[in-house]
Design a protein around this motif. Structure first.
Motif, PDB file in Angstrom:
ATOM      1  N   ASN A 138     -13.908-115.841 -10.784  1.00 42.69           N
ATOM      2  CA  ASN A 138     -14.744-114.657 -11.000  1.00 42.69           C
ATOM      3  C   ASN A 138     -14.310-113.493 -10.122  1.00 42.69           C
ATOM      4  O   ASN A 138     -14.385-112.334 -10.528  1.00 42.69           O
ATOM      5  N   VAL A 139     -13.853-113.820  -8.908  1.00 39.33           N
ATOM      6  CA  VAL A 139     -13.420-112.761  -7.990  1.00 39.33           C
ATOM      7  C   VAL A 139     -12.196-112.044  -8.560  1.00 39.33           C
ATOM      8  O   VAL A 139     -12.096-110.818  -8.494  1.00 39.33           O
ATOM      9  N   ALA A 140     -11.273-112.810  -9.161  1.00 36.25           N
ATOM     10  CA  ALA A 140     -10.091-112.205  -9.773  1.00 36.25           C
ATOM     11  C   ALA A 140     -10.516-111.272 -10.917  1.00 36.25           C
ATOM     12  O   ALA A 140     -10.009-110.152 -11.046  1.00 36.25           O
ATOM     13  N   MET A 141     -11.472-111.740 -11.746  1.00 36.23           N
ATOM     14  CA  MET A 141     -11.952-110.903 -12.864  1.00 36.23           C
ATOM     15  C   MET A 141     -12.597-109.627 -12.322  1.00 36.23           C
ATOM     16  O   MET A 141     -12.370-108.531 -12.844  1.00 36.23           O
ATOM     17  N   ASP A 142     -13.411-109.778 -11.274  1.00 34.95           N
ATOM     18  CA  ASP A 142     -14.087-108.615 -10.685  1.00 34.95           C
ATOM     19  C   ASP A 142     -13.067-107.596 -10.185  1.00 34.95           C
ATOM     20  O   ASP A 142     -13.215-106.392 -10.422  1.00 34.95           O
ATOM     21  N   ALA A 143     -12.040-108.084  -9.491  1.00 36.11           N
ATOM     22  CA  ALA A 143     -11.036-107.174  -8.932  1.00 36.11           C
ATOM     23  C   ALA A 143     -10.275-106.472 -10.059  1.00 36.11           C
ATOM     24  O   ALA A 143     -10.058-105.261 -10.019  1.00 36.11           O
ATOM     25  N   ALA A 144      -9.898-107.242 -11.090  1.00 34.23           N
ATOM     26  CA  ALA A 144      -9.129-106.663 -12.202  1.00 34.23           C
ATOM     27  C   ALA A 144      -9.951-105.604 -12.927  1.00 34.23           C
ATOM     28  O   ALA A 144      -9.461-104.508 -13.225  1.00 34.23           O
ATOM     29  N   ARG A 145     -11.204-105.938 -13.195  1.00 33.73           N
ATOM     30  CA  ARG A 145     -12.050-105.002 -13.943  1.00 33.73           C
ATOM     31  C   ARG A 145     -12.368-103.760 -13.116  1.00 33.73           C
ATOM     32  O   ARG A 145     -12.513-102.659 -13.660  1.00 33.73           O
ATOM     33  N   ALA A 146     -12.468-103.933 -11.802  1.00 32.91           N
ATOM     34  CA  ALA A 146     -12.703-102.771 -10.925  1.00 32.91           C
ATOM     35  C   ALA A 146     -11.467-101.869 -10.932  1.00 32.91           C
ATOM     36  O   ALA A 146     -11.588-100.643 -11.029  1.00 32.91           O
ATOM     37  N   ALA A 147     -10.275-102.482 -10.856  1.00 33.29           N
ATOM     38  CA  ALA A 147      -9.038-101.687 -10.851  1.00 33.29           C
ATOM     39  C   ALA A 147      -8.909-100.894 -12.151  1.00 33.29           C
ATOM     40  O   ALA A 147      -8.511 -99.732 -12.160  1.00 33.29           O
ATOM     41  N   LYS A 148      -9.273-101.527 -13.260  1.00 37.45           N
ATOM     42  CA  LYS A 148      -9.216-100.845 -14.563  1.00 37.45           C
ATOM     43  C   LYS A 148     -10.136 -99.625 -14.555  1.00 37.45           C
ATOM     44  O   LYS A 148      -9.782 -98.545 -15.037  1.00 37.45           O
ATOM     45  N   ARG A 149     -11.318 -99.813 -14.007  1.00 40.14           N
ATOM     46  CA  ARG A 149     -12.286 -98.711 -13.962  1.00 40.14           C
ATOM     47  C   ARG A 149     -11.822 -97.584 -13.040  1.00 40.14           C
ATOM     48  O   ARG A 149     -12.250 -96.446 -13.176  1.00 40.14           O
ATOM     49  N   LEU A 150     -10.980 -97.931 -12.062  1.00 36.85           N
ATOM     50  CA  LEU A 150     -10.455 -96.906 -11.162  1.00 36.85           C
ATOM     51  C   LEU A 150      -9.214 -96.250 -11.768  1.00 36.85           C
ATOM     52  O   LEU A 150      -8.464 -95.563 -11.078  1.00 36.85           O
ATOM     53  N   LYS A 151      -8.983 -96.516 -13.057  1.00 35.40           N
ATOM     54  CA  LYS A 151      -7.953 -95.825 -13.840  1.00 35.40           C
ATOM     55  C   LYS A 151      -6.527 -96.353 -13.639  1.00 35.40           C
ATOM     56  O   LYS A 151      -5.560 -95.621 -13.829  1.00 35.40           O
ATOM     57  N   ALA A 152      -6.384 -97.611 -13.244  1.00 36.51           N
ATOM     58  CA  ALA A 152      -5.042 -98.200 -13.249  1.00 36.51           C
ATOM     59  C   ALA A 152      -4.626 -98.337 -14.713  1.00 36.51           C
ATOM     60  O   ALA A 152      -5.432 -98.754 -15.549  1.00 36.51           O
ATOM     61  N   GLU A 153      -3.361 -97.995 -15.041  1.00 40.65           N
ATOM     62  CA  GLU A 153      -2.940 -98.031 -16.452  1.00 40.65           C
ATOM     63  C   GLU A 153      -2.866 -99.455 -16.976  1.00 40.65           C
ATOM     64  O   GLU A 153      -3.324 -99.755 -18.072  1.00 40.65           O
ATOM     65  N   HIS A 154      -2.218-100.325 -16.188  1.00 40.71           N
ATOM     66  CA  HIS A 154      -2.086-101.720 -16.601  1.00 40.71           C
ATOM     67  C   HIS A 154      -2.658-102.630 -15.524  1.00 40.71           C
ATOM     68  O   HIS A 154      -2.292-102.504 -14.365  1.00 40.71           O
ATOM     69  N   VAL A 155      -3.536-103.526 -15.945  1.00 48.05           N
ATOM     70  CA  VAL A 155      -4.070-104.501 -14.998  1.00 48.05           C
ATOM     71  C   VAL A 155      -3.822-105.893 -15.572  1.00 48.05           C
ATOM     72  O   VAL A 155      -4.209-106.182 -16.709  1.00 48.05           O
ATOM     73  N   SER A 156      -3.148-106.741 -14.783  1.00 46.21           N
ATOM     74  CA  SER A 156      -2.833-108.088 -15.253  1.00 46.21           C
ATOM     75  C   SER A 156      -3.503-109.133 -14.386  1.00 46.21           C
ATOM     76  O   SER A 156      -3.609-108.969 -13.168  1.00 46.21           O
ATOM     77  N   ILE A 157      -3.942-110.201 -15.040  1.00 51.39           N
ATOM     78  CA  ILE A 157      -4.373-111.400 -14.331  1.00 51.39           C
ATOM     79  C   ILE A 157      -3.179-112.355 -14.370  1.00 51.39           C
ATOM     80  O   ILE A 157      -2.622-112.616 -15.440  1.00 51.39           O
ATOM     81  N   VAL A 158      -2.786-112.853 -13.201  1.00 55.41           N
ATOM     82  CA  VAL A 158      -1.689-113.812 -13.135  1.00 55.41           C
ATOM     83  C   VAL A 158      -2.284-115.131 -12.646  1.00 55.41           C
ATOM     84  O   VAL A 158      -2.782-115.219 -11.520  1.00 55.41           O
ATOM     85  N   TYR A 159      -2.228-116.157 -13.523  1.00 55.33           N
ATOM     86  CA  TYR A 159      -2.896-117.421 -13.190  1.00 55.33           C
ATOM     87  C   TYR A 159      -1.979-118.581 -13.537  1.00 55.33           C
ATOM     88  O   TYR A 159      -1.336-118.586 -14.588  1.00 55.33           O
TER      89      TYR A 159
END
Lengths: 275, 466
Positions: free
Chosen positions: B295-316
């Motif tokens: 969940n922490v990874a999802m939270d960080a990724a979704r926050a980065a997207k909202r801060l206008k990062a063009e591409h956000v990837s989850i690497v698992y």
């Protein structure tokens, strides 16, 4: 809320504040730091404790106005309140067994080196202080350091006060003349600590440096203050701030300190109305 | 007898459109209307054997509070919930209901279970929205004149404090940061758990009589032993969580642009880097790679997207099936445009002039199940490739902070640094010290921590009443 009991401008950029914080004053030791937040929208700023009085319940801090948050802190005056003030954080400096010590302070680092020098001197150690500044107008804590040392050497880059030259030149001279230090404590710009450590390594003199990297919480939670010491990742906030100068990867530290430079300058200039 | 709503599916939760919400920090789901709540509440069959209650770590009397909703008596529903749960607006949002109360729900056999979490949230939000709300809190009637200290203001500490206060103890919570709430304020982002909700729930505890002291680092500002020996606290509950970020120990981890998820989320949530009126800097460039599948990874990724990062990837490193994150969070992340690189493991972070400019990854495959039934990820030799990245966020888990352990003589911890505590009482190797939540279990959920806090509160009452 933490009341500012006293405020002095040590020079144009550097400010001294005495802050009422009884819980911190009761516990703190030289080498430890506090984190403060001047106002609701400000950053959490880590600052090393300059001095303290357990009975009167205050600790003092010295900071340089370098970014927006420290500029805002600098606008506060005696009688004003600091919103948050937490500590003491980090591990206290170990001064046991030190008998002949050279304490080197570079610029604002003098404020951090001062409590350690004072403690050592009070405990009967021979303490030489080398204080280095860019020029005369930036010299701080001269009287305080003089009265808490065996010898005090003032160095400036341009020779406008004391001797002209770098702190490393003075240190080398003292060592060559048979100072026979058991320990060198170097606190100041990372680049200064790096070169002091390189020099003392040649002479095999134990060297302690104090790190003040970027951090948020100061309790080991964010990992922003990590640095490499002897090949291992350490957190300056809980494993330090003091480290063995011969084992610190200074180039890595220098690189991490540059992380927010641009944004910091921009924010600060906006705040000061320069842009 | 009321008529049951036999629709097989849950009443849909209204939410912001993904393409709009990935540009703001407002809450993703907007909550049931009274009509929706009634419609969903009538799906509950009010079973006699109440399997849902057994699935709830704090044993909320679920069928009864839902029955009150069907009768339109929301105040009564709230009273029933808060008998055992002091933070319903929070739990209704962040509990993994699918693996707890909703898992054994009879309606789940043919269709979807009753949306218990959404109903809990509805009830709590309804009450929190009332202006007179904080004044309604009943104060404990019997005073015990005994002081109990709570270390940490996260879920376990708040739950323990609430129960102990109700029992009549003089309770003080000590928090290291400048805001109370622990992971609820520094970790979980605004769009999943609005901070106003957390503030209101904590305000309610304060009205009840719980004292909160901020900027107090226990172990540094004052030790547990001093709280006990000098300041008159007869019992201490330690709920300091798992706050120490783990790193991968791969080359390049100290480059500029590499964050622990803790640091990234703390900057965004506690220090409000998303709000231009705050001075918190944050830098991530255009391509953010988040390592981890929780969940922490999802939270960080979704926050980065909202801060206008063009591409956000989850690497698992495993497949989607093994992801520890809640299904709902993964689903939301995908909707918002997060890219998933599964069965992929970072091998090193690449840099230029001290800054991240890529991440070397290797493809993984899952082995045949081992004796423990788990399929381990193993590398596929020669499958290395470079993922574009200007920033890397490490979200591979956290460990308990050693601060308390290192400053409390005689407090036993296990090899992972977790405090050893009796699972039933939370009592530690030092009789007056109790512990619960992530500091005992390692990183887990909000509600499990609350359950541990409640158990410890009951045990502290017994211990002090001896």
């Amino acid at each position: 809320m933490y009341k500012i009991l006293e405020k002095k401008n040590l020079n144009n950029e550097v400010v001294y504040m005495k802050v009422a914080a009884p819980a911190v004053a009761k516990k703190c030791e030289p080498g430890q730091f506090i984190i403060l937040r001047a106002n609701e929208t400000g950053e959490r700023i880590p600052l090393t404790i300059e001095d303290y009085d357990r009975k009167e319940g205050w600790v003092s801090i010295v900071f340089q106005k370098v970014g927006k948050s420290t500029y805002i802190l600098g606008t506060l005056n005696e009688g004003d309140y600091i919103l948050d003030f937490v500590g003491p954080l980090g591990i206290a400096s170990h001064t046991e067994g030190m008998e002949k010590v050279c304490v080197i302070g570079g610029g604002l680092g003098c404020a951090i080196a001062f409590p350690q020098a004072k403690k050592l001197f009070k405990n009967g150690a021979h303490v030489d202080i080398i204080a280095g500044f860019r020029n005369k107008s930036l010299v701080i804590l001269e009287d305080e350091m003089k009265s808490n040392s065996t010898n005090y050497y003032l160095m400036t880059d341009d020779g406008s006060a004391g001797e002209k030259g770098l702190v490393t030149a003075k240190l080398k001279e003292l060592i060559e003349n048979g100072a026979n230090y058991d320990t060198v404590i170097a606190i100041g710009p990372v680049i200064m600590m790096k070169f002091v450590s390189l020099l003392t390594k040649e002479y095999g003199i134990r060297t302690i440096v104090s790190m003040n990297p970027i951090m948020i919480d100061g309790t080991g939670m964010c990992g922003g203050c990590r640095l490499t010491v002897d090949g291992q990742t350490k957190f300056a906030c809980v494993d330090g701030p003091d480290f063995d100068g011969h084992k610190v990867d200074f180039d890595g530290v220098l690189q991490r300190l540059s992380m927010y430079k641009e944004e910091e300058n921009h924010q600060c200039n906006l705040f000061r109305g320069i842009e | 007898m009321a008529k049951f709503n036999m629709t097989p599916l849950k009443t849909k939760m209204p939410e912001q459109d993904p393409t709009i919400r990935n540009g703001n920090f407002l809450e993703v789901t907007t909550g049931y209307t009274p009509q929706m709540a009634h419609e969903e509440a009538t799906r509950c069959l009010n079973c006699k054997h109440k399997p849902c209650v057994a699935g709830c770590p704090v044993n909320i009397d679920i069928p009864n509070f839902i029955k009150s909703i069907t009768e339109g008596n929301i105040e009564e529903a709230y009273e029933i919930i808060t008998r055992t749960n002091s933070l319903p607006a929070i739990c209704g949002r962040v509990c993994p209901q699918e693996s707890q109360c909703e898992l054994p729900c009879v309606r789940g056999i043919k269709g979807e279970p009753v949306a218990i979490g959404r109903l809990e949230r509805y009830v709590a939000d309804y009450m929190l929205a009332k202006e007179t709300f904080t004044f309604d809190v009943p104060k404990p009637t019997v005073k015990k004149n005994k002081k109990v200290a709570i270390v940490g203001s996260g879920p376990s500490g708040l739950a323990a404090a609430s129960d102990l206060c109700d029992m009549g103890y003089d309770v003080t919570i000590f928090e290291a940061l400048h805001k109370a709430g622990g992971v609820l304020v520094y970790g979980i982002p605004e769009f999943r758990l609005p901070k106003l909700i957390v503030e209101k729930e904590i305000e309610r505890l304060k009205t009840k009589g719980v004292k909160i002291e901020l900027n107090m680092v226990i172990g540094k500002t004052v030790s547990i032993q001093e709280l006990h020996d000098e300041e008159g606290f007869e019992a201490v509950f330690v709920g300091t969580g798992a706050g120490l970020p783990n790193f991968m120990n791969i080359p390049g981890e100290n480059l500029n642009g590499v964050y622990s998820a803790n640091e990234f989320l703390t900057r965004v949530n506690l220090m409000k880097a998303y709000d231009p009126s705050y001075d918190t800097p944050i830098y991530f460039g255009t391509h953010v790679a988040v390592v981890g599948g929780g969940n922490v990874a999802m939270d960080a990724a979704r926050a980065a997207k909202r801060l206008k990062a063009e591409h956000v990837s989850i690497v698992y490193r495993r497949s989607e099936q093994e992801m520890p994150a809640r299904i709902e969070e993964v689903h939301h992340a995908k909707e918002e445009g997060i890219e998933f690189h599964l069965l992929t493991n970072p091998t090193q972070i690449l840099g230029d002039k001290g800054w991240v400019n890529g991440m070397e990854c290797i493809k993984m495959q899952l082995s045949e199940p081992g004796p423990d039934g788990r399929r381990r990820p193993v590398t596929i030799p020669g499958s290395e490739y470079i993922l574009d990245a200007t920033s890397v966020i490490i979200a591979i888990g956290t460990s308990p902070n050693p601060l308390i352990k290192s400053t409390t003589k005689g407090l036993d911890t296990n090899k992972w640094g977790c405090i050893v505590a009796d699972p039933e009482t939370g009592q530690t190797s030092i009789p007056y010290i109790f512990a619960g939540g992530d500091v005992v279990t390692g990183a887990a959920t909000v509600i499990l921590a609350m359950g541990a806090g409640k158990k410890a509160a009951a045990a502290i009452d017994k211990y002090l009443g001896r």
